[in-house]
Design a protein around this motif. Structure first.
Motif, PDB file in Angstrom:
ATOM      1  N   ALA A 169       0.840  -1.195   0.000  1.00 52.76           N
ATOM      2  CA  ALA A 169       0.000   0.000   0.000  1.00 52.76           C
ATOM      3  C   ALA A 169       0.877   1.249   0.000  1.00 52.76           C
ATOM      4  CB  ALA A 169      -0.915   0.011   1.214  1.00 52.76           C
ATOM      5  N   PRO A 170       0.627   2.173  -0.925  1.00 57.82           N
ATOM      6  CA  PRO A 170       1.441   3.393  -0.946  1.00 57.82           C
ATOM      7  C   PRO A 170       1.106   4.284   0.236  1.00 57.82           C
ATOM      8  CG  PRO A 170      -0.310   3.536  -2.555  1.00 57.82           C
ATOM      9  CD  PRO A 170      -0.368   2.150  -1.970  1.00 57.82           C
ATOM     10  N   ALA A 171       2.087   5.017   0.678  1.00 59.17           N
ATOM     11  CA  ALA A 171       1.875   5.950   1.777  1.00 59.17           C
ATOM     12  C   ALA A 171       1.087   7.146   1.259  1.00 59.17           C
ATOM     13  CB  ALA A 171       3.210   6.410   2.334  1.00 59.17           C
ATOM     14  N   PRO A 172       0.122   7.645   2.023  1.00 56.85           N
ATOM     15  CA  PRO A 172      -0.653   8.807   1.566  1.00 56.85           C
ATOM     16  C   PRO A 172       0.218  10.054   1.517  1.00 56.85           C
ATOM     17  CG  PRO A 172      -1.246   8.223   3.814  1.00 56.85           C
ATOM     18  CD  PRO A 172      -0.312   7.170   3.320  1.00 56.85           C
ATOM     19  N   THR A 173      -0.044  10.882   0.536  1.00 61.73           N
ATOM     20  CA  THR A 173       0.696  12.131   0.403  1.00 61.73           C
ATOM     21  C   THR A 173      -0.283  13.285   0.354  1.00 61.73           C
ATOM     22  OG1 THR A 173       0.695  11.875  -1.990  1.00 61.73           O
ATOM     23  CG2 THR A 173       2.651  11.131  -0.841  1.00 61.73           C
TER      24      THR A 173
END
Length: 104
Positions: free
Chosen positions: A23-27
């Motif tokens: 899961a990509p980290a939120p930006t």
């Protein structure tokens, strides 16, 4: 005679590791940064359309560019949708100001 196949039940630890591993980290991005991304994607799509128009019909390059253009168009529509939505905090702020019905 009925054949029964065993069902695969992943353990909860394994399924949670699979779910959050990639899961990509939120930006956090601003609306101006999203507009910059939209501008870049539009220029990339226009360039891909120009190259596809000069490619031989039915070639592998034409197929790849068609799929690429479709993907970029989808991303552009999603970014346009995000720009059109109101920020989440404004709805909570409005409801906090008008907690009660105005008096008559």
């Amino acid at each position: 005679m009925q054949m029964v196949s065993p069902t695969f039940e992943p353990s909860p630890a394994l399924s949670s590791a699979i779910k959050y591993k990639d899961a990509p980290a939120p930006t956090d991005v601003t609306a101006e940064e999203v507009r910059t991304m939209v501008l870049y994607l539009r220029k990339a799509r226009d360039r891909a359309i120009d190259i596809r128009d000069r490619a031989p019909g039915g070639s592998y390059l034409e197929g790849v560019l068609t799929r690429t253009i479709d993907g970029i168009t989808l991303e552009l529509s999603q970014l346009d949708y995000l720009l059109a939505r109101k920020p989440v905090d404004t709805a909570a702020e409005v409801s906090a100001r008008r907690r009660m019905r105005p008096a008559i």
